[in-house]
Design a protein around this motif. Structure first.
Motif, PDB file in Angstrom:
ATOM      1  N   ALA A  37       0.845  -1.186   0.000  1.00 57.17           N
ATOM      2  CA  ALA A  37       0.000   0.000   0.000  1.00 57.17           C
ATOM      3  C   ALA A  37       0.884   1.240   0.000  1.00 57.17           C
ATOM      4  N   THR A  38       0.670   2.111  -0.969  1.00 56.08           N
ATOM      5  CA  THR A  38       1.431   3.348  -1.078  1.00 56.08           C
ATOM      6  C   THR A  38       0.572   4.376  -1.806  1.00 56.08           C
ATOM      7  N   ASP A  39       1.075   5.579  -1.966  1.00 54.47           N
ATOM      8  CA  ASP A  39       0.323   6.644  -2.637  1.00 54.47           C
ATOM      9  C   ASP A  39       1.040   6.978  -3.938  1.00 54.47           C
ATOM     10  N   ILE A  40       0.578   6.413  -5.046  1.00 47.45           N
ATOM     11  CA  ILE A  40       1.321   6.560  -6.301  1.00 47.45           C
ATOM     12  C   ILE A  40       1.079   7.899  -6.987  1.00 47.45           C
ATOM     13  N   ASN A  41       0.010   8.601  -6.636  1.00 43.31           N
ATOM     14  CA  ASN A  41      -0.291   9.875  -7.302  1.00 43.31           C
ATOM     15  C   ASN A  41      -0.322  11.074  -6.353  1.00 43.31           C
ATOM     16  N   ARG A  42       0.096  10.865  -5.122  1.00 51.36           N
ATOM     17  CA  ARG A  42       0.229  11.928  -4.111  1.00 51.36           C
ATOM     18  C   ARG A  42      -1.076  12.688  -3.878  1.00 51.36           C
ATOM     19  N   ASP A  43      -2.188  11.935  -3.847  1.00 50.27           N
ATOM     20  CA  ASP A  43      -3.477  12.577  -3.586  1.00 50.27           C
ATOM     21  C   ASP A  43      -3.934  12.395  -2.145  1.00 50.27           C
ATOM     22  N   GLY A  44      -3.072  11.768  -1.304  1.00 51.25           N
ATOM     23  CA  GLY A  44      -3.405  11.602   0.099  1.00 51.25           C
ATOM     24  C   GLY A  44      -4.162  10.344   0.435  1.00 51.25           C
ATOM     25  N   SER A  45      -4.426   9.491  -0.561  1.00 52.46           N
ATOM     26  CA  SER A  45      -5.126   8.228  -0.322  1.00 52.46           C
ATOM     27  C   SER A  45      -4.216   7.071  -0.720  1.00 52.46           C
ATOM     28  N   LEU A  46      -4.241   5.992   0.046  1.00 50.28           N
ATOM     29  CA  LEU A  46      -3.362   4.866  -0.194  1.00 50.28           C
ATOM     30  C   LEU A  46      -3.900   3.952  -1.286  1.00 50.28           C
ATOM     31  N   ASP A  47      -3.027   3.664  -2.255  1.00 50.77           N
ATOM     32  CA  ASP A  47      -3.334   2.765  -3.357  1.00 50.77           C
ATOM     33  C   ASP A  47      -2.713   1.393  -3.070  1.00 50.77           C
ATOM     34  N   LEU A  48      -3.022   0.407  -3.896  1.00 49.60           N
ATOM     35  CA  LEU A  48      -2.515  -0.953  -3.711  1.00 49.60           C
ATOM     36  C   LEU A  48      -1.886  -1.470  -5.005  1.00 49.60           C
TER      37      LEU A  48
END
Length: 566
Positions: free
Chosen positions: A267-278
């Motif tokens: 889990a990380t934030d690939i687009n720096r929008d403040g929500s965690l992606d997978l």
């Protein structure tokens, strides 16, 4: 591939890649030199010294049931809150195709703070009992104690930490009861409500009645089927209700709408929008990149963003994954390990709009390897993330018909050069010349000396505990982040620091590797500097704590909104 000496590994790889049309590999002296002046050194700590005498049992049979060759994982965790990393190992157990002739159990070892460990499995109540796969440690109920989720071929388990050195298994009452074949698990706060939610990787649909005979190999012996032979299943997403229970949001979130054959996840934030992606690795189907839409749903964009398939457009055998900003440009990059001949991929993040496979060095150095556990970590405390890989082929008979590929394989260590990674395995210690059927890998500082050590779970064998003895004159500061308003593990926080005039930052991911869980503390490499001019922690949701003039050489507790705790 057998490596009787460091030069042998380079020579064999060089010959292979020359035939394959790749540029020649760096000579052994260049590989060994690294970027620093002092030697890289990892030492394998033997059971007589560590006290860890547990061994994994995979139940390997002539029927070659697929779960036999997949597991298992391991974890660093501080279950008793004494500031020292304990270790947990996942084992196999009874299933519809396996009946052990003697009891088999997972194992929890308490750190004795002197380099040794004591088996406390029975007292802690964490033996398991399923055909285990992975472990994910986190404080899901925000009571200050680390809990443990264990995936399995069979039934997943949730061990809630009672805070007195023991656990109780509560998966069913917590709403996490599930049966099937589940591999990786990731705790993360996907809806930013400060409660830890849970993602669980679903592998193929498999049972004794669904098992298949996939034919004999060239030796006339039955071999393991590849996952392509089985139907996909689905991944799961559970939303934390904040009261110790969870609600299944797999369908409504979009997570389970695509069939999976999933292994590692991060889990990380690939687009720096403040929500965690997978980012999720799949075996023989496309990888997933579930982009968080910020409204409780995810949109799978792996194909659109260039991480679903190889450059040739084919699905690969994705196993281990991780994420880090390896080149210091402020964007989270991705790594995935595959089976031999497919090569591993280091995906550079192009500011959230696309990814590109950026490392020829990694690709050509991993051509003959099958990768499972892996981790970005700064092994030499120079401030940038390096990379360690645990390898081993899933077919124990592969060497009979592929002479350059072996079932047991070497560990690999790559040093970050700023723009790429350099294979420094041959100079990193004798343990990197051995061969292992490695699967899970976790990184943690078990001796509290300020550098990352490595724990490796080997399939059907004893684990490896690698003590980091690299001495390059670099300093460090360790941080234990204690959230008061954010999620309990501060996943999604950004830690920035300046040392010797160089500014760096690190995003706090969750998950990564394969079936394993890492030391939750952050070690900040300072290089030669004796202090950090400043350290800044930007917590999930935006609050910032800033520290000035922090001396090197110690672990500090940073409390959200309060700075350094007394």
């Amino acid at each position: 591939m057998k490596s009787s000496a460091p030069v042998a590994r380079s020579a064999i790889c060089g010959a292979f890649f020359a035939m394959a049309g790749f540029p020649g590999l760096p000579v052994a002296a260049q590989i060994a030199s690294g970027a620093g002046s002092a030697p890289i050194r990892f030492e394998s700590i033997l059971p007589a010294e560590s006290g860890i005498r547990w061994e994994h049992v995979n139940g390997m049979s002539d029927e070659r049931h697929l779960p036999e060759t997949v597991g298992a994982g391991c974890a660093f965790l501080d279950f008793n809150n004494d500031g020292w990393m304990d270790v947990y190992f996942v084992n196999s157990g009874p299933s519809d195709f396996y009946r052990p002739i003697r009891p088999i159990a997972n194992a929890l070892y308490r750190n004795n703070r002197d380099g040794t460990f004591t088996d406390v499995t029975d007292a802690a109540g964490v033996r398991g009992g399923q055909f285990g796969m992975g472990a994910a440690a986190a404080d899901y109920d925000a009571d200050g104690d680390t809990d443990l989720f264990v995936t399995a071929y069979g039934r997943n388990l949730l061990f809630r930490n009672r805070g007195d050195g023991s656990f109780e298994e509560v998966a069913e009452s917590a709403g996490l009861y599930s049966e099937g074949w589940f591999t990786d698990a990731v705790w993360f706060d996907y809806d930013n409500d400060s409660h830890l939610d849970l993602f669980v990787s679903g592998f193929v649909s498999y049972s004794l009645t669904e098992s298949k005979y996939c034919g004999d190999n060239q030796a006339g012996r039955r071999h393991y089927c590849i996952p392509r032979s089985f139907r996909p299943t689905r991944c799961l997403l559970y939303r934390n209700n904040g009261d110790g229970t969870f609600r299944d949001e797999s369908e409504s979130s979009g997570i389970s709408r695509v069939g999976s054959k999933a292994f590692g996840a991060v889990a990380t934030d690939i687009n720096r929008d403040g929500s965690l992606d997978l980012f999720v690795a799949n075996d023989t189907i496309q990888n997933f990149l579930f982009v968080n839409q910020g409204d409780g749903t995810f949109f799978e964009q792996g194909l659109l963003l260039g991480v679903a398939y190889s450059d040739a457009g084919t699905a690969r055998s994705g196993m281990g994954v991780d994420a880090a900003d390896y080149d210091g440009d402020g964007w989270q990059d991705l790594f995935v390990a595959n089976i031999d001949q497919e090569m591993f991929s280091l995906y550079k993040n192009l500011q959230g709009d696309d990814f590109v496979d950026a490392s020829l060095e990694v690709r050509r150095e991993t051509r003959l390897y099958s990768g499972w556990g892996l981790r970005f970590f700064d092994f030499d405390n120079d401030g940038d993330p390096d990379l360690v890989l645990a390898n081993g082929h899933p077919d124990d008979m592969i060497g009979l018909f592929k002479p350059l590929v072996s079932y047991k394989q070497e560990l690999l260590l790559f040093e970050n050069t700023g723009s790429d990674f350099l294979n420094v395995s041959d100079s990193a210690g004798e343990v990197f010349n051995g061969e292992y059927a490695s699967r899970g890998l976790a990184v943690g500082d078990y001796d509290n000396d300020g550098d990352g050590d490595v724990l490796v779970s080997n399939n059907g064998a004893a684990p490896l505990l690698l003590r980091n003895g690299t001495a390059r004159g670099n300093n460090w500061i360790g941080l234990r982040l204690v959230a008061t308003r954010s999620n309990p593990e501060a996943y999604g926080a950004v830690v920035s620091w300046s040392a010797g005039g160089t500014e760096r930052s690190r995003f706090r991911t969750s998950g990564g590797s394969f079936l394993s869980s890492h030391d939750p503390r952050e070690i900040l490499g300072l290089g030669a500097a004796s202090e950090a001019e400043w350290i800044e922690v930007r917590w999930p949701g935006g609050p910032v704590d800033r520290l000035e003039g922090v001396a090197a050489g110690d672990y500090l507790e940073i409390r959200e909104g309060e700075g350094i705790a007394d």
